[in-house]
Design a protein around this motif. Structure first.
Motif, PDB file in Angstrom:
ATOM      1  N   ALA A 141       3.882   3.232  10.386  1.00 29.92           N
ATOM      2  CA  ALA A 141       4.668   3.961   9.401  1.00 29.92           C
ATOM      3  C   ALA A 141       5.518   3.025   8.570  1.00 29.92           C
ATOM      4  O   ALA A 141       6.014   2.028   9.051  1.00 29.92           O
ATOM      5  CB  ALA A 141       5.579   4.950  10.134  1.00 29.92           C
ATOM      6  N   GLY A 142       5.710   3.360   7.305  1.00 23.35           N
ATOM      7  CA  GLY A 142       6.637   2.638   6.449  1.00 23.35           C
ATOM      8  C   GLY A 142       6.130   1.296   5.957  1.00 23.35           C
ATOM      9  O   GLY A 142       6.863   0.536   5.365  1.00 23.35           O
ATOM     10  N   LEU A 143       4.873   0.960   6.220  1.00 21.77           N
ATOM     11  CA  LEU A 143       4.339  -0.322   5.784  1.00 21.77           C
ATOM     12  C   LEU A 143       3.307  -0.074   4.702  1.00 21.77           C
ATOM     13  O   LEU A 143       2.876   1.052   4.512  1.00 21.77           O
ATOM     14  CB  LEU A 143       3.707  -1.021   6.985  1.00 21.77           C
ATOM     15  N   PRO A 144       2.868  -1.115   3.976  1.00 27.86           N
ATOM     16  CA  PRO A 144       1.855  -0.881   2.945  1.00 27.86           C
ATOM     17  C   PRO A 144       0.644  -0.194   3.562  1.00 27.86           C
ATOM     18  O   PRO A 144       0.324  -0.409   4.724  1.00 27.86           O
ATOM     19  CB  PRO A 144       1.496  -2.302   2.490  1.00 27.86           C
ATOM     20  N   HIS A 145      -0.058   0.642   2.773  1.00 25.21           N
ATOM     21  CA  HIS A 145      -1.192   1.380   3.311  1.00 25.21           C
ATOM     22  C   HIS A 145      -2.336   0.464   3.673  1.00 25.21           C
ATOM     23  O   HIS A 145      -2.989  -0.118   2.815  1.00 25.21           O
ATOM     24  CB  HIS A 145      -1.671   2.410   2.282  1.00 25.21           C
ATOM     25  N   VAL A 150      -7.039  -3.998   9.369  1.00 21.72           N
ATOM     26  CA  VAL A 150      -6.823  -4.767   8.132  1.00 21.72           C
ATOM     27  C   VAL A 150      -5.528  -5.577   8.247  1.00 21.72           C
ATOM     28  O   VAL A 150      -5.454  -6.741   7.848  1.00 21.72           O
ATOM     29  CB  VAL A 150      -6.776  -3.826   6.905  1.00 21.72           C
ATOM     30  N   ARG A 151      -4.515  -4.945   8.829  1.00 20.94           N
ATOM     31  CA  ARG A 151      -3.243  -5.661   9.024  1.00 20.94           C
ATOM     32  C   ARG A 151      -3.442  -6.894   9.886  1.00 20.94           C
ATOM     33  O   ARG A 151      -2.897  -7.959   9.635  1.00 20.94           O
ATOM     34  CB  ARG A 151      -2.242  -4.760   9.762  1.00 20.94           C
ATOM     35  N   LYS A 152      -4.241  -6.697  10.943  1.00 18.32           N
ATOM     36  CA  LYS A 152      -4.489  -7.815  11.867  1.00 18.32           C
ATOM     37  C   LYS A 152      -5.190  -8.948  11.113  1.00 18.32           C
ATOM     38  O   LYS A 152      -4.804 -10.113  11.220  1.00 18.32           O
ATOM     39  CB  LYS A 152      -5.359  -7.299  13.017  1.00 18.32           C
ATOM     40  N   PHE A 153      -6.193  -8.547  10.315  1.00 15.97           N
ATOM     41  CA  PHE A 153      -6.950  -9.514   9.527  1.00 15.97           C
ATOM     42  C   PHE A 153      -5.986 -10.269   8.605  1.00 15.97           C
ATOM     43  O   PHE A 153      -6.006 -11.503   8.504  1.00 15.97           O
ATOM     44  CB  PHE A 153      -8.010  -8.738   8.734  1.00 15.97           C
ATOM     45  N   ALA A 154      -5.101  -9.510   7.946  1.00 10.51           N
ATOM     46  CA  ALA A 154      -4.147 -10.124   7.014  1.00 10.51           C
ATOM     47  C   ALA A 154      -3.221 -11.080   7.751  1.00 10.51           C
ATOM     48  O   ALA A 154      -2.925 -12.179   7.276  1.00 10.51           O
ATOM     49  CB  ALA A 154      -3.333  -9.034   6.327  1.00 10.51           C
ATOM     50  N   ARG A 155      -2.784 -10.645   8.920  1.00  8.08           N
ATOM     51  CA  ARG A 155      -1.874 -11.486   9.696  1.00  8.08           C
ATOM     52  C   ARG A 155      -2.532 -12.794  10.092  1.00  8.08           C
ATOM     53  O   ARG A 155      -1.933 -13.867  10.021  1.00  8.08           O
ATOM     54  CB  ARG A 155      -1.440 -10.708  10.940  1.00  8.08           C
ATOM     55  N   GLU A 156      -3.812 -12.670  10.490  1.00 13.05           N
ATOM     56  CA  GLU A 156      -4.527 -13.881  10.916  1.00 13.05           C
ATOM     57  C   GLU A 156      -4.614 -14.900   9.771  1.00 13.05           C
ATOM     58  O   GLU A 156      -4.560 -16.096   9.979  1.00 13.05           O
ATOM     59  CB  GLU A 156      -5.926 -13.518  11.400  1.00 13.05           C
ATOM     60  N   LEU A 157      -4.754 -14.353   8.557  1.00 14.38           N
ATOM     61  CA  LEU A 157      -4.873 -15.259   7.410  1.00 14.38           C
ATOM     62  C   LEU A 157      -3.517 -15.609   6.809  1.00 14.38           C
ATOM     63  O   LEU A 157      -3.423 -16.392   5.876  1.00 14.38           O
ATOM     64  CB  LEU A 157      -5.746 -14.607   6.335  1.00 14.38           C
ATOM     65  N   ILE A 173      -5.227  -0.752   1.296  1.00 15.90           N
ATOM     66  CA  ILE A 173      -5.706  -2.138   1.276  1.00 15.90           C
ATOM     67  C   ILE A 173      -6.885  -2.256   2.244  1.00 15.90           C
ATOM     68  O   ILE A 173      -6.809  -1.778   3.377  1.00 15.90           O
ATOM     69  CB  ILE A 173      -4.575  -3.100   1.688  1.00 15.90           C
ATOM     70  N   THR A 174      -7.963  -2.834   1.763  1.00 22.38           N
ATOM     71  CA  THR A 174      -9.157  -2.970   2.599  1.00 22.38           C
ATOM     72  C   THR A 174      -9.375  -4.437   2.956  1.00 22.38           C
ATOM     73  O   THR A 174      -8.718  -5.324   2.399  1.00 22.38           O
ATOM     74  CB  THR A 174     -10.401  -2.469   1.841  1.00 22.38           C
ATOM     75  N   ASP A 175     -10.340  -4.655   3.844  1.00 19.77           N
ATOM     76  CA  ASP A 175     -10.708  -6.025   4.209  1.00 19.77           C
ATOM     77  C   ASP A 175     -11.084  -6.830   2.967  1.00 19.77           C
ATOM     78  O   ASP A 175     -10.721  -8.001   2.817  1.00 19.77           O
ATOM     79  CB  ASP A 175     -11.920  -6.006   5.155  1.00 19.77           C
ATOM     80  N   LYS A 176     -11.820  -6.130   2.058  1.00 18.50           N
ATOM     81  CA  LYS A 176     -12.277  -6.825   0.832  1.00 18.50           C
ATOM     82  C   LYS A 176     -11.080  -7.272   0.005  1.00 18.50           C
ATOM     83  O   LYS A 176     -11.096  -8.354  -0.589  1.00 18.50           O
ATOM     84  CB  LYS A 176     -13.151  -5.872   0.009  1.00 18.50           C
ATOM     85  N   ASP A 177     -10.046  -6.417  -0.066  1.00 19.83           N
ATOM     86  CA  ASP A 177      -8.851  -6.780  -0.834  1.00 19.83           C
ATOM     87  C   ASP A 177      -8.204  -8.040  -0.262  1.00 19.83           C
ATOM     88  O   ASP A 177      -7.714  -8.898  -0.995  1.00 19.83           O
ATOM     89  CB  ASP A 177      -7.821  -5.629  -0.821  1.00 19.83           C
TER      90      ASP A 177
END
Ligand code: CAO
Length: 451
Positions: A141-145, A150-157, A173-177
């Motif tokens: 909740a309260g975080l970007p959609h 996807v969040r995990k993927f973003a965090r890893e990068l 936000i998708t994996d592709k984004d």
């Protein structure tokens, strides 16, 4: 062939949640606790895991479906010895797997200042450290959609999600984004984000705060370097510390307590009880003394909740423990009801568990006040960071013999340096000074604890 039904587990108060992502397809080999779909309510998104390992025979849901607890999700072929249920979460075959609650800090991007409070220094970090790697149902909740995966993927990068433009359903936000964002960073098209991506532990680019970008330096220009990943605890506690340092208007009052008599008592107590195997250190007395001060000044044992203060009627005291993997904050529960020996023994046990990475989340949560003691190491004073949602923390350094004027002459007294950091939204300077003075009086004459 044994086919079982995978159903929607108990997902708390959520009803008619929408399927926004399907993460598997028929024929896929699925592990126990592997996420199958992502659902979203108006408040949060969650991944729904498989309760068993097997091969996905049929998917019974599609994008846009509305789901509730007990709805059929999929048929899973668990033949061939693959019928291994997800131990902590799965009920008997075909029953819904119960999702594990997970602190949002795990899913938040590095600079997610709005993530729910967790132990600042390390309680959160530690709590997280003991969680399983895969967190089946993650509330975001309260975080970007974006879905938890996807969040995990973003965090890893190291990608700051708040800077990524979502192209999915309703701007998700998708994996592709994430991939295209990373590509634009690599190509140099996006500059400030590139810095954020390279310095996630430093809190992203700081762009949201209008700060200068984080300096990107090629250290190899100046000499040989070695890169090492931050420990999991450091990564998580870093994000919490950053939030607490930024969001709390904190002030630190320094003071000294005369512990000459208390130290003599401690040393003689340890001598008398040598055979018991329990060593009493100054920290045990400090915990007890702080309980007395918290009783006298209850706002120090409170938490802010919007425009209200929550006064705790229990006295759980956290203490910072230095471990090879980073800082952890185990908690002595009901310290008001325990004697010095029991506190010392529990502290020893908890500190040992902390160093071995064996603390349970329950042993690291619920503190109303924290003490960070560097007394065994050295130093004079420091400014500890408050362990939100607590409102104060006591830092203690090494005691030393000092000349103290007694009105007639300088006498040698053992002085203990105290550093009390407090949240100015809740506590005022005068209150903090009184707290320190009172604490000093107790440590100066411990009989006052009885008053
Ligand atoms: N002044 C002088 N000596 C002190 C002292 C003080 N304030 N506090 C402890 N000591 C002495 C102890 O008596 C002990 O002496 P002996 O070995 O002669 O008996 C020695 O220092 C070591 O004590 P300790 O550190 O093992 O025990 P503790 O109960 O004081 O602390 C623990 C336990 C787990 C809190 C501690 O080991 C630790 O991890 N401290 C670090 C906390 C930290 O990192 N804080 C920073 C947070 S912000 O990043």
């Amino acid at each position: 062939m044994a086919v079982i039904e995978i159903k929607v587990p108990d997902i708390g108060d959520f009803k008619d949640v929408t399927v926004i992502e399907v993460l598997v397809k028929p024929g896929d080999a699925v592990k126990a606790e592997q996420s199958l779909i992502t659902v979203e309510s108006d408040k949060a998104s969650m991944e729904i895991p498989s309760s068993h390992a097997g091969v996905l025979k049929e998917l019974k849901v599609k994008l846009g479906d509305k789901l509730n607890i007990g709805d059929l999700l999929a048929l899973l072929d668990v033949a061939g010895g693959a019928a291994v249920a997800a131990a902590p979460t799965a009920a008997p075959a075909a029953a819904p797997a119960a999702p594990a609650p997970v602190v949002a800090a795990q899913t938040a991007p590095p600079a997610a200042a709005a993530s729910p409070s967790v132990a600042p220094v390390a309680a959160a970090a530690a709590a997280v450290a003991t969680q399983p790697e895969h967190n089946p149902t993650v509330v975001t909740a309260g975080l970007p959609h974006a879905s938890p995966s996807v969040r995990k993927f973003a965090r890893e990068l190291g990608v700051p999600l708040n800077e990524v433009k979502g192209t999915g359903l309703k701007g998700r936000i998708t994996d592709k984004d994430i991939q295209s964002f990373t590509q634009s960073v690599m190509s140099g098209a996006v500059k400030t984000q590139a810095i954020a991506a390279q310095a996630p532990a430093s809190g992203g680019s700081g762009a949201a705060l209008g700060l200068l970008p984080w300096p990107v330096v090629d250290f190899t220009k100046f000499g040989p370097v070695e890169r090492k990943d931050l420990s999991r605890i450091k990564k998580i506690s870093g994000a919490n510390l950053l939030r607490n340092a930024i969001m709390i208007p904190a002030v630190t009052n320094h003071d000294d307590a005369d512990i000459t008599d208390l130290e003599a008592f401690r040393v003689s107590t340890n001598k008398e009880n040598e055979k018991s195997g329990i060593k009493v250190t100054m920290l045990a007395f400090l915990i007890k003394a702080c309980v007395a001060a918290l009783k006298k000044f209850p706002e120090f044992n409170a938490s802010l909740d919007g425009e209200q203060l929550v006064y705790k009627q229990y006295y759980h005291i956290g203490f910072a423990a230095d471990t090879p993997n980073g800082l952890m904050v185990p908690v002595i529960r009901d310290a008001d009801k325990k004697g010095i020996f029991q506190i010392s023994q529990e502290m020893g046990d908890l500190a040992k568990k902390a160093r071995e990475g064996k603390l349970s989340p329950a042993e690291m949560t619920g503190a109303g006040f924290t003490i960070s003691s560097l007394g065994g190491i050295g130093g004079r004073y420091f400014t500890p960071i408050i362990n939100a949602p607590e409102v104060a923390i006591l830092g203690v350094c090494k005691s030393s013999m000092e000349p103290v004027w007694d009105g007639k002459a300088f006498v040698p007294r053992l002085m203990l340096p105290l550093s009390l950091t407090w949240d100015h939204r809740v506590i005022d300077g005068a209150g903090a000074a009184r707290f320190n003075v009172y604490l000093g009086q107790i440590l100066g004459d411990f009989r006052r604890v009885l008053l």
